[in-house]
Design a protein around this motif. Structure first.
Motif, mmCIF file in Angstrom:
data_model
loop_
_atom_site.group_PDB
_atom_site.id
_atom_site.type_symbol
_atom_site.label_atom_id
_atom_site.label_comp_id
_atom_site.label_asym_id
_atom_site.label_seq_id
_atom_site.Cartn_x
_atom_site.Cartn_y
_atom_site.Cartn_z
ATOM 1 N N LEU A 171 0.833 -1.203 0.000
ATOM 2 C CA LEU A 171 0.000 0.000 0.000
ATOM 3 C C LEU A 171 0.868 1.254 0.000
ATOM 4 O O LEU A 171 0.549 2.236 -0.678
ATOM 5 C CB LEU A 171 -0.935 -0.003 1.212
ATOM 6 N N ASN A 172 1.960 1.230 0.748
ATOM 7 C CA ASN A 172 2.873 2.368 0.754
ATOM 8 C C ASN A 172 3.400 2.627 -0.657
ATOM 9 O O ASN A 172 3.426 3.768 -1.134
ATOM 10 C CB ASN A 172 4.029 2.096 1.718
ATOM 11 N N GLU A 173 3.795 1.567 -1.324
ATOM 12 C CA GLU A 173 4.316 1.695 -2.683
ATOM 13 C C GLU A 173 3.247 2.233 -3.631
ATOM 14 O O GLU A 173 3.518 3.106 -4.469
ATOM 15 C CB GLU A 173 4.815 0.339 -3.173
ATOM 16 N N GLN A 174 2.012 1.723 -3.504
ATOM 17 C CA GLN A 174 0.935 2.172 -4.382
ATOM 18 C C GLN A 174 0.613 3.648 -4.170
ATOM 19 O O GLN A 174 0.435 4.405 -5.135
ATOM 20 C CB GLN A 174 -0.312 1.315 -4.152
ATOM 21 N N MET A 175 0.524 4.057 -2.902
ATOM 22 C CA MET A 175 0.241 5.460 -2.608
ATOM 23 C C MET A 175 1.365 6.358 -3.109
ATOM 24 O O MET A 175 1.109 7.425 -3.686
ATOM 25 C CB MET A 175 0.039 5.643 -1.099
ATOM 26 N N SER A 176 2.593 5.940 -2.907
ATOM 27 C CA SER A 176 3.743 6.738 -3.330
ATOM 28 C C SER A 176 3.781 6.875 -4.848
ATOM 29 O O SER A 176 4.046 7.963 -5.384
ATOM 30 C CB SER A 176 5.043 6.102 -2.824
ATOM 31 N N GLU A 177 3.508 5.771 -5.556
ATOM 32 C CA GLU A 177 3.496 5.820 -7.019
ATOM 33 C C GLU A 177 2.373 6.724 -7.523
ATOM 34 O O GLU A 177 2.546 7.477 -8.492
ATOM 35 C CB GLU A 177 3.335 4.410 -7.585
ATOM 36 N N LEU A 178 1.223 6.654 -6.883
ATOM 37 C CA LEU A 178 0.087 7.481 -7.275
ATOM 38 C C LEU A 178 0.423 8.967 -7.124
ATOM 39 O O LEU A 178 0.185 9.763 -8.039
ATOM 40 C CB LEU A 178 -1.124 7.126 -6.403
ATOM 41 N N LEU A 179 0.996 9.321 -5.997
ATOM 42 C CA LEU A 179 1.330 10.721 -5.742
ATOM 43 C C LEU A 179 2.478 11.197 -6.631
ATOM 44 O O LEU A 179 2.461 12.321 -7.136
ATOM 45 C CB LEU A 179 1.695 10.901 -4.266
ATOM 46 N N THR A 180 3.469 10.327 -6.831
ATOM 47 C CA THR A 180 4.586 10.682 -7.700
ATOM 48 C C THR A 180 4.114 10.917 -9.124
ATOM 49 O O THR A 180 4.589 11.834 -9.820
ATOM 50 C CB THR A 180 5.662 9.572 -7.671
ATOM 51 N N ALA A 181 3.161 10.093 -9.577
ATOM 52 C CA ALA A 181 2.614 10.246 -10.930
ATOM 53 C C ALA A 181 1.911 11.587 -11.102
ATOM 54 O O ALA A 181 1.810 12.101 -12.215
ATOM 55 C CB ALA A 181 1.636 9.108 -11.238
ATOM 56 N N GLN A 182 1.441 12.174 -9.993
ATOM 57 C CA GLN A 182 0.786 13.478 -10.061
ATOM 58 C C GLN A 182 1.779 14.624 -9.896
ATOM 59 O O GLN A 182 1.398 15.788 -9.902
ATOM 60 C CB GLN A 182 -0.288 13.577 -8.984
ATOM 61 N N GLY A 183 3.062 14.299 -9.705
ATOM 62 C CA GLY A 183 4.081 15.338 -9.654
ATOM 63 C C GLY A 183 4.557 15.715 -8.275
ATOM 64 O O GLY A 183 5.374 16.625 -8.130
ATOM 65 N N TYR A 184 4.045 15.037 -7.238
ATOM 66 C CA TYR A 184 4.501 15.338 -5.885
ATOM 67 C C TYR A 184 5.853 14.662 -5.619
ATOM 68 O O TYR A 184 6.154 13.608 -6.176
ATOM 69 C CB TYR A 184 3.488 14.846 -4.856
ATOM 70 N N ALA A 185 6.640 15.265 -4.742
ATOM 71 C CA ALA A 185 7.865 14.635 -4.261
ATOM 72 C C ALA A 185 7.497 13.829 -3.022
ATOM 73 O O ALA A 185 6.946 14.372 -2.067
ATOM 74 C CB ALA A 185 8.908 15.693 -3.923
ATOM 75 N N VAL A 186 7.793 12.532 -3.035
ATOM 76 C CA VAL A 186 7.292 11.633 -1.996
ATOM 77 C C VAL A 186 8.441 10.952 -1.256
ATOM 78 O O VAL A 186 9.401 10.482 -1.870
ATOM 79 C CB VAL A 186 6.357 10.556 -2.598
ATOM 80 N N THR A 187 8.320 10.902 0.063
ATOM 81 C CA THR A 187 9.211 10.114 0.913
ATOM 82 C C THR A 187 8.379 9.066 1.627
ATOM 83 O O THR A 187 7.328 9.389 2.190
ATOM 84 C CB THR A 187 9.919 11.001 1.958
ATOM 85 N N SER A 188 8.819 7.812 1.584
ATOM 86 C CA SER A 188 8.088 6.726 2.226
ATOM 87 C C SER A 188 8.706 6.382 3.573
ATOM 88 O O SER A 188 9.931 6.393 3.727
ATOM 89 C CB SER A 188 8.094 5.467 1.343
ATOM 90 N N CYS A 189 7.840 6.057 4.541
ATOM 91 C CA CYS A 189 8.295 5.650 5.854
ATOM 92 C C CYS A 189 7.352 4.558 6.365
ATOM 93 O O CYS A 189 6.167 4.559 6.041
ATOM 94 C CB CYS A 189 8.309 6.842 6.802
ATOM 95 N N PHE A 190 7.883 3.639 7.166
ATOM 96 C CA PHE A 190 7.110 2.470 7.569
ATOM 97 C C PHE A 190 6.994 2.315 9.082
ATOM 98 O O PHE A 190 6.454 1.335 9.567
ATOM 99 C CB PHE A 190 7.769 1.203 6.984
ATOM 100 N N ASP A 191 7.478 3.305 9.834
ATOM 101 C CA ASP A 191 7.595 3.178 11.281
ATOM 102 C C ASP A 191 7.281 4.519 11.935
ATOM 103 O O ASP A 191 7.721 5.567 11.457
ATOM 104 C CB ASP A 191 9.022 2.730 11.622
ATOM 105 N N GLY A 192 6.528 4.487 13.034
ATOM 106 C CA GLY A 192 6.123 5.723 13.682
ATOM 107 C C GLY A 192 7.270 6.519 14.267
ATOM 108 O O GLY A 192 7.281 7.753 14.204
#
Length: 237
Positions: free
Chosen positions: A25-46
């Motif tokens: 899900l993290n990968e899917q959300m990041s790809e979706l946002l990146t495709a819209q032109g946003y700069a995305v950083t992924s994190c998996f831990d609070g």
């Protein structure tokens, strides 16, 4: 999964932190946002996400509730003590009381899983538009006698001149100024900004504070206002 929607404000100038422990899900959300032109950083831990949010520059955080380390609501409660970065909770918890908890903790919006990709993009766009159409930067800028600390752009300036701080130094200075007059305990600062456990033998926090004072003094601001409260922590008067 990428949508055909085109948002004119989706540019790399907008940095989004995606905090989700489900790898797919993290990968899917990041790809979706990146495709819209946003700069995305992924994190998996609070814990890591809180450290990134305090020491780096993001315009928006997409935050899961159930996370390893600190859960999303705990992270949000701590974050709101030192930062006004917009946050959208993205959670599998659908109950109305869960949404109320999230919004009460300071979230700007709440999106339940599973969600439609276009709805996610619309909510992201809506929050960013609301934030950036505000007059001035008042919610994100703290000014004390000419010292201006901008949490959105991770920038410090004195009477218009930029003063250079490392990300850790900025995080410490900002959280102290945001809580001016309050003593912030060393274990809290270690956890939130340095992202490690406090040890009485670890002098790294003291070294960072010494450098901050020196830079403030060199810039022409009274660094002695950053006070050491012996046996407890630090405070800006």
């Amino acid at each position: 999964m990428p949508s055909s929607l085109a948002f004119q404000n989706a540019t790399p100038e907008f940095e989004i932190l995606v905090v989700e422990d489900d790898n797919l899900l993290n990968e899917q959300m990041s790809e979706l946002l990146t495709a819209q032109g946003y700069a995305v950083t992924s994190c998996f831990d609070g814990d890591d996400a809180l450290h990134l949010a305090v020491t780096q520059s993001f315009n928006l955080i997409l935050l899961d509730v159930m996370l390893p380390g600190k859960d999303g609501l705990t992270m949000l409660n701590i974050l709101r003590s030192c930062n006004n970065i917009p946050v959208i909770i993205v959670s599998a918890k659908h109950a109305e009381e869960e949404r109320i908890k999230g919004l009460s903790a300071g979230a700007d919006d709440y999106l339940a899983k599973p969600f439609n990709s276009q709805e996610l993009l619309l909510r992201v766009d809506s929050v960013l538009r609301r934030v950036f159409k505000q007059d001035g930067k008042a919610p994100y800028v703290v000014n004390i006698e000419g010292l201006e600390v901008d949490s959105l752009h991770q920038q410090v300036s004195l009477h218009g001149s930029v003063v250079s701080f490392t990300p850790i130094e900025f995080g410490l200075l900002h959280i102290l100024i945001k809580n001016q007059g309050q003593i912030l305990l060393k274990p809290f600062l270690y956890q939130v900004v340095l992202n490690k456990r406090f040890s009485q033998y670890d002098r790294s926090l003291d070294m960072h504070m010494s450098r901050i004072r020196k830079k403030l003094n060199n810039a022409g601001w009274d660094g002695s206002r950053l006070q050491t409260v012996h046996g407890k922590g630090y405070c800006i008067k």
